[in-house]
Motif scaffolding. Structure first.
Motif, PDB file in Angstrom:
ATOM      1  N   LYS A   1       1.194   4.585  -2.717  1.00 16.29           N
ATOM      2  CA  LYS A   1       1.203   5.996  -2.297  1.00 16.29           C
ATOM      3  C   LYS A   1       2.458   6.693  -2.803  1.00 16.29           C
ATOM      4  CE  LYS A   1      -1.507   5.253   1.932  1.00 16.29           C
ATOM      5  NZ  LYS A   1      -1.485   5.307   3.425  1.00 16.29           N
ATOM      6  N   ASN A   2       3.597   6.012  -2.682  1.00 18.33           N
ATOM      7  CA  ASN A   2       4.856   6.595  -3.165  1.00 18.33           C
ATOM      8  C   ASN A   2       4.817   6.799  -4.679  1.00 18.33           C
ATOM      9  OD1 ASN A   2       5.776   6.476  -0.550  1.00 18.33           O
ATOM     10  ND2 ASN A   2       7.155   4.740  -0.877  1.00 18.33           N
TER      11      ASN A   2
ATOM     12  N   ARG B   1       2.222   7.604  -6.536  1.00 14.94           N
ATOM     13  CA  ARG B   1       1.494   8.833  -6.842  1.00 14.94           C
ATOM     14  C   ARG B   1       2.326  10.063  -6.478  1.00 14.94           C
ATOM     15  NH1 ARG B   1      -2.436   4.984  -5.678  1.00 14.94           N
ATOM     16  NH2 ARG B   1      -4.308   5.103  -7.000  1.00 14.94           N
ATOM     17  N   THR B   2       3.032   9.987  -5.354  1.00 14.44           N
ATOM     18  CA  THR B   2       3.885  11.117  -4.958  1.00 14.44           C
ATOM     19  C   THR B   2       4.987  11.346  -5.978  1.00 14.44           C
ATOM     20  OG1 THR B   2       3.442  10.660  -2.619  1.00 14.44           O
ATOM     21  CG2 THR B   2       5.383  11.981  -3.127  1.00 14.44           C
TER      22      THR B   2
ATOM     23  N   ASP C   1      -5.748  -1.838  -6.286  1.00 12.77           N
ATOM     24  CA  ASP C   1      -5.386  -0.501  -6.749  1.00 12.77           C
ATOM     25  C   ASP C   1      -4.774  -0.653  -8.136  1.00 12.77           C
ATOM     26  OD1 ASP C   1      -4.939   2.187  -6.909  1.00 12.77           O
ATOM     27  OD2 ASP C   1      -3.505   2.304  -5.246  1.00 12.77           O
TER      28      ASP C   1
ATOM     29  N   THR D   1       0.835  -1.204   0.000  1.00 11.57           N
ATOM     30  CA  THR D   1       0.000   0.000   0.000  1.00 11.57           C
ATOM     31  C   THR D   1       0.871   1.256   0.000  1.00 11.57           C
ATOM     32  OG1 THR D   1      -1.710  -1.182   1.226  1.00 11.57           O
ATOM     33  CG2 THR D   1      -1.841   1.203   1.225  1.00 11.57           C
ATOM     34  N   THR D   2       1.952   1.218   0.754  1.00 10.97           N
ATOM     35  CA  THR D   2       2.882   2.353   0.786  1.00 10.97           C
ATOM     36  C   THR D   2       3.503   2.596  -0.579  1.00 10.97           C
ATOM     37  OG1 THR D   2       3.381   1.881   3.106  1.00 10.97           O
ATOM     38  CG2 THR D   2       4.934   3.273   1.922  1.00 10.97           C
TER      39      THR D   2
END
Length: 285
Positions: free
Chosen positions: A200-201, A203-204, A229, A196-197
């Protein structure tokens, strides 16, 4: 006058015939040997009885006391374990229906713990197969060389980018070639909720990338494409487009380099094939 006792003794022994002295001695020696042999045999018998654990008692002796009964503790009853019956999920009508994974928890979106021990490998069945692609492709496995990944694209950003390998514990790659195209897939397994991290990374990285050259770009073209996702990333570097599909299912993350003209609709169809294959390597489907 002689003592009457001696007179009687003389009278009783007057006509006795005494054995010779040597004969008396021989009989004495024989009696002594018999006594010694009897004593030796008795000792041997006693030792044999003790060794065999046999006790000799008088017939009228009372039997030995019975030892008190030994109480054997009863082992504790083990706690009941969950049955392997399918879990139930509520249907639209309100009646529970079995989930797709018999004996396993229903799919989650957090990539957390599952019903079996986490694997540190990625099976070949979790990768795309030739049957998932149009005709004309061939497969090559093993290490895939070339600067094809989003990590390479991150090297074109002037600012520092977050890692896409957070908690990575296993990786596997496959490449497909055709006369006109080249598709690469890499699947990584991540510990705990690190998958999950990673998303997120991702997208960042894409949204925060400041490209070195003016006019170059990196952007998210579509999301929610499938699995837990799914993201389609597009790029334009030096006037040349690029496409990457990134899909997470449980603790697995698949990154694919696709044809540079892939549309979100086409990426969604590919994402479904990717997720179907990933389910062979995770319990979260």
């Amino acid at each position: 006058m002689p003592d009457p006792i001696f007179s009687d003794l003389y009278r009783d022994t007057e006509h006795l015939v005494w054995a010779p002295t040597e004969q008396v001695r021989r009989r004495g020696r024989q009696r002594t040997r018999r006594t010694q042999i009897a004593a030796g045999l008795a000792a041997v018998v006693a030792v044999g009885l003790v060794a065999s654990g046999v006790a000799l008692v008088r017939p009228d002796a009372a039997p030995p006391p019975v030892p008190p009964a030994t109480v054997v503790p009863t082992p504790p009853t083990p706690a009941p374990t969950p049955s392997s019956t399918p879990s139930a999920e509520p249907s639209e009508s309100g009646t529970p229906t079995p989930s797709r994974t018999t004996g396993r928890p229903a799919g989650t979106t957090g990539g957390g713990s599952t019903s079996r021990a986490p694997s540190r490998t990625i099976p070949a069945a979790a990768m795309l197969q030739l049957a998932d692609l149009p005709t004309g492709f061939t497969m090559s496995t093993g290490k895939v060389d070339g600067d094809w990944s989003l990590e390479f694209m991150a090297s074109l950003c002037v600012n520092e980018s977050p890692t896409l390998a957070d908690g990575e514990i296993a990786t596997r790659s496959v490449a497909f070639n055709s006369p006109s195209d080249w598709i690469v897939q890499r699947v990584t397994r991540h510990s705990g909720t690190s998958a999950t991290t990673v998303m997120k990374n991702l997208r960042t990285l894409v949204k925060g990338c400041e490209m070195e050259q003016p006019g170059d770009s990196l952007s998210i073209m579509a999301e929610s494409l499938g699995g837990d996702d799914g993201v389609l990333v597009g790029s334009d570097v030096g006037g040349r487009p690029g496409r990457w599909l990134v899909v997470r299912q449980g603790d697995l993350v698949a990154q694919l380099r696709l044809d540079s003209q892939t549309t979100p609709t086409e990426a969604r169809r590919t994402a479904r094939s990717v997720v179907n294959r990933l389910c062979a390597g995770t319990d979260t489907c």
